[in-house]
Write a protein that holds these residues in place. Structure first.
Motif, PDB file in Angstrom:
ATOM      1  N   GLU A  83       0.824  -1.206   0.000  1.00 63.17           N
ATOM      2  CA  GLU A  83       0.000   0.000   0.000  1.00 63.17           C
ATOM      3  C   GLU A  83       0.861   1.260   0.000  1.00 63.17           C
ATOM      4  N   GLU A  84       2.053   1.162  -0.587  1.00 66.68           N
ATOM      5  CA  GLU A  84       2.967   2.305  -0.557  1.00 66.68           C
ATOM      6  C   GLU A  84       3.736   2.419  -1.872  1.00 66.68           C
ATOM      7  N   TRP A  85       3.808   3.650  -2.381  1.00 71.20           N
ATOM      8  CA  TRP A  85       4.535   3.933  -3.601  1.00 71.20           C
ATOM      9  C   TRP A  85       5.350   5.212  -3.423  1.00 71.20           C
ATOM     10  N   LEU A  86       6.397   5.320  -4.229  1.00 75.40           N
ATOM     11  CA  LEU A  86       7.162   6.562  -4.309  1.00 75.40           C
ATOM     12  C   LEU A  86       7.057   7.060  -5.738  1.00 75.40           C
ATOM     13  N   ILE A  87       6.584   8.294  -5.880  1.00 78.25           N
ATOM     14  CA  ILE A  87       6.458   8.905  -7.197  1.00 78.25           C
ATOM     15  C   ILE A  87       7.633   9.861  -7.377  1.00 78.25           C
TER      16      ILE A  87
END
Length: 205
Positions: A83-87
């Motif tokens: 449930e975690e992303w880095l843009i």
């Protein structure tokens, strides 16, 4: 908001000439450089929640397969957890990127955080890039296992990093490292890179 990157000093500004010199001395076998001030916005949300709205705002889908990335329109979305992303985006765009994401998630359960100041990015590219990184990283970096479109949270020379196999601006790797460890990691890379420098004239290898 005005772009203030021209008045900021990157964590590796002091090492820029040495990185460039090592790249030159390695004659293309290695390319070492800092990619300073990249926009980095952390996104936490339920993929079953506002993910569609986020994808519409970004113009690219959020990767759902562990340790993969998606690139498009100048942005790169990195999977960091279920449930975690880095843009990651161009320098100076973090305020706009954060605003777009916050607007996309609205009042739904999600967290959008600008973390651009936490890390800088090192580019490690060239024919010997995988060999260099393998000195300090336990991941299998063979192209079949870690080719373009792959990313991972791992350690490099005992420093916590996010490692990204990228095709732009050069085929190679992005190494996202905490700013406080950037100098240490740059020194490690420069030291490890001496193995790939040509031998002085007349020296037997």
């Amino acid at each position: 908001m005005a772009d203030t990157t021209t008045t900021r000093r990157s964590p590796l500004a002091h090492a820029a000439q040495r990185l460039a010199a090592a790249t030159h001395d390695c004659d293309g076998a290695l390319i070492l450089a800092e990619l300073p001030f990249l926009a980095q916005v952390n996104v936490r949300l339920d993929p079953k929640g506002p993910a569609d709205a986020v994808e519409l705002a970004l113009g690219i889908p959020l990767p759902l397969t562990p340790n993969t990335s998606v690139r498009g329109g100048g942005l790169t979305a990195l999977w960091l957890g279920p449930e975690e992303w880095l843009i990651v985006g161009p320098a100076g765009t973090q305020a706009d990127l954060e605003a777009r994401l916050r607007s996309a998630v609205g009042e739904q359960h999600a967290a959008v955080t600008d973390v651009s100041a936490q890390r800088t990015t090192l580019l490690v590219a060239g024919d010997r890039a995988r060999d260099l990184l393998a000195h300090g990283c336990s991941l299998d970096l063979h192209p079949r296992a870690f080719g373009p479109g792959r990313c991972a949270q791992t350690t490099l020379a005992r420093a916590q990093v996010v490692l990204v196999a990228s095709e732009e601006p050069e085929p190679g790797f992005w190494v996202l490292v905490r700013s406080s460890f950037a100098g240490y990691l740059a020194e490690w890379l420069l030291d490890a890179a001496t193995e790939y420098l040509p031998a002085p004239a007349g020296e037997i290898t």
